[in-house]
Write a protein that holds these residues in place. Structure first.
Motif, PDB file in Angstrom:
ATOM      1  N   ASP A 288       0.768  -0.669  -0.158  1.00 46.54           N
ATOM      2  CA  ASP A 288       0.357   0.012   0.016  1.00 46.54           C
ATOM      3  C   ASP A 288       0.563   1.053   0.569  1.00 46.54           C
ATOM      4  OD1 ASP A 288      -1.659   1.619   0.062  1.00 46.54           O
ATOM      5  OD2 ASP A 288      -3.185   1.257   1.996  1.00 46.54           O
ATOM      6  N   PRO A 289       1.393   1.852  -1.149  1.00 42.07           N
ATOM      7  CA  PRO A 289       2.503   2.792  -1.200  1.00 42.07           C
ATOM      8  C   PRO A 289       1.015   3.736  -1.241  1.00 42.07           C
ATOM      9  CG  PRO A 289       1.829   2.149  -3.462  1.00 42.07           C
ATOM     10  CD  PRO A 289       1.453   0.826  -2.231  1.00 42.07           C
ATOM     11  N   SER A 290       0.263   4.110  -0.873  1.00 42.48           N
ATOM     12  CA  SER A 290      -0.222   5.486  -0.256  1.00 42.48           C
ATOM     13  C   SER A 290       0.224   5.398   0.805  1.00 42.48           C
ATOM     14  CB  SER A 290      -1.800   4.706  -0.622  1.00 42.48           C
ATOM     15  OG  SER A 290      -2.523   4.055   0.758  1.00 42.48           O
ATOM     16  N   LEU A 291       0.056   5.127   1.323  1.00 40.66           N
ATOM     17  CA  LEU A 291       0.594   5.190   3.504  1.00 40.66           C
ATOM     18  C   LEU A 291       2.479   5.586   3.535  1.00 40.66           C
ATOM     19  CD1 LEU A 291      -0.496   1.726   4.777  1.00 40.66           C
ATOM     20  CD2 LEU A 291      -1.412   3.626   4.838  1.00 40.66           C
ATOM     21  N   ALA A 292       2.316   5.992   1.981  1.00 48.11           N
ATOM     22  CA  ALA A 292       3.794   6.724   2.082  1.00 48.11           C
ATOM     23  C   ALA A 292       3.426   8.208   2.596  1.00 48.11           C
ATOM     24  CB  ALA A 292       5.248   6.514   0.775  1.00 48.11           C
ATOM     25  N   PRO A 293       4.337   9.163   3.387  1.00 48.68           N
ATOM     26  CA  PRO A 293       5.768   8.446   4.070  1.00 48.68           C
ATOM     27  C   PRO A 293       5.810   7.962   4.928  1.00 48.68           C
ATOM     28  CG  PRO A 293       5.367  10.944   4.329  1.00 48.68           C
ATOM     29  CD  PRO A 293       4.109  10.272   3.316  1.00 48.68           C
ATOM     30  N   LEU A 294       6.501   7.486   5.721  1.00 53.40           N
ATOM     31  CA  LEU A 294       6.763   6.878   6.158  1.00 53.40           C
ATOM     32  C   LEU A 294       6.689   7.571   7.965  1.00 53.40           C
ATOM     33  CD1 LEU A 294      10.254   4.732   6.433  1.00 53.40           C
ATOM     34  CD2 LEU A 294       7.827   3.540   6.278  1.00 53.40           C
TER      35      LEU A 294
END
Ligand code: GLY
Length: 393
Positions: A288-294
């Motif tokens: 789920d790249p939409s959760l970037a950034p950390l």
């Protein structure tokens, strides 16, 4: 209500932890400011439900304060010199004087920025920290670290954000951690805060002074911690604040020659973590790249795993320490691997620029046993690379 004393000479203060404790802020602000204090500058995180800031404002007004509220929507980008400047202009325009308090109602970004405004405006005014995230309660609000990030040009590439490169130590006059506020946090923020608790568990035996069983206690209460059971969380916050207070009282300014490592031990996982935290596009969940950034806590979780693997590669500890750490992080739902990390040399370069380097050489905190960490100066670069590579998904 639990109270933990931070007994620093001339700057002693209390951390008050409990349900509904925010209702005490105005009364205590009056006691701190005395009769001369007439204004309160309140920096509020836009993520905090408005009824908390509305009641704080009403109570401050009923104590005779003229209240100015400044809002911040927190992010590492917003923790900048521009936001600091905006807050300075706002506080100056109110006619705030040296006896008037700044009050931070929010997570770590708000606490650090408001704290640095308080540290620097008129060479220092009192600050009351009201942390509203678990991370800020157990770590950022206690100990007086304040500041902001610096965005440094990087040739033709995206500028690099260096975490907390500008700042000052400015102890709060009071910390009020209202456990009720945590109900409004989303699950991801709750998990991120738990990373700092795990960090404390990883150093608890080195700190000693009655904190040796912190990791055992957290492992035994994992169900209550994961379900965010109110009384377990209050106990968790109290135990973690108590450990942090012990460290701060022993080494307020993070001196390099502190006995057994002092405050620097709290940086366990942070030199690795800071190096990856501000890299755009890194997600705690590869699917789920939409959760970037950390989030900070997610970067610290990954940083602790990298530090553990480095330590094993350097022969300082055995792999059971890595296993225990990864097990607890996974049980909490924190990442132990991350996809899309840049080249190892780039991360090393970022680590070298972290303010925790000593005289231009790298300094890392590495585990040497269960609950025990130590400071390692100029570690073998191969072992650091092994740590970085260990967290690649
Ligand atoms: N967050 C680390 C410290 O306060 O020293």
């Amino acid at each position: 209500m639990r109270t933990i004393d931070v007994n620093l000479p001339g700057r002693a203060y209390q951390v008050q932890i409990g349900n509904g404790s925010l209702s005490k802020v105005a009364q205590t602000a009056r006691a701190i400011g005395g009769t001369k204090a007439s204004r309160a500058f309140v920096v509020v995180d836009t993520g905090v439900p408005t009824h908390f800031s509305n009641s704080l404002q009403k109570e401050l007004e009923s104590q005779g304060f003229a209240v100015c509220i400044a809002h911040i929507t927190p992010s590492e980008k917003i923790k900048s010199i521009e936001t600091y400047h905006r807050l300075l202009l706002e506080i100056a325009s109110t006619g705030h004087t040296r006896v008037d308090p700044v009050i931070a109602l929010g997570g770590g970004v708000v606490g650090d920025l408001a704290g640095f405004v308080a540290a620097s405006y008129q060479r220092g005014v009192p600050v009351i920290q009201c942390p509203t995230t678990l991370l800020a309660m157990v770590d950022a609000s206690v100990g007086g670290k304040t500041g902001f990030n610096l965005t440094v040009p990087n040739g033709e590439n995206e500028p690099t954000i260096y975490k907390n490169l500008v700042g000052a130590f400015h102890q709060p006059s009071l910390v009020i951690a209202d456990i009720d506020v945590l109900d409004s946090l989303d699950a991801r923020y709750r998990r991120a805060g738990l990373a700092e608790c795990v960090k404390h568990g990883m150093i608890c035996k080195t700190i000693g002074s009655g904190h040796e069983k912190l990791m055992d206690w957290m492992s035994e209460h994992l169900d209550g911690i994961r379900s965010f059971d109110a009384s377990t969380i209050e106990e968790l916050v109290a135990r973690n604040v108590a450990l942090k207070a012990t460290v701060v009282m022993g080494d307020e300014h993070e001196s390099t020659d502190a006995k057994a490592g002092g405050r620097m031990l709290l940086n366990f996982g942070h030199t690795f973590g800071h190096a990856i935290e501000t890299i755009a596009g890194l997600s705690p969940d590869a699917s789920d790249p939409s959760l970037a950034p950390l989030h900070h806590g997610e970067a610290v979780a990954l940083g602790m795993v990298a530090a553990c693997h480095s330590s094993v590669a350097a022969g300082h500890c055995d792999s059971s320490i890595v296993q225990e750490l990864e097990n607890i992080l996974q049980a909490i739902g924190l990442p132990t691997r991350v996809a899309g990390l840049p080249q190892t040399s780039e991360i090393l370069d970022r680590m070298m620029r972290d303010k925790k380097t000593a005289g231009g050489s790298l300094r890392v905190i590495l585990p040497i046993g269960r609950g025990k960490c130590t400071i390692v100066d100029s570690p073998d670069v191969n072992t650091i690379e092994a740590g970085i590579d260990s967290i690649r998904a």
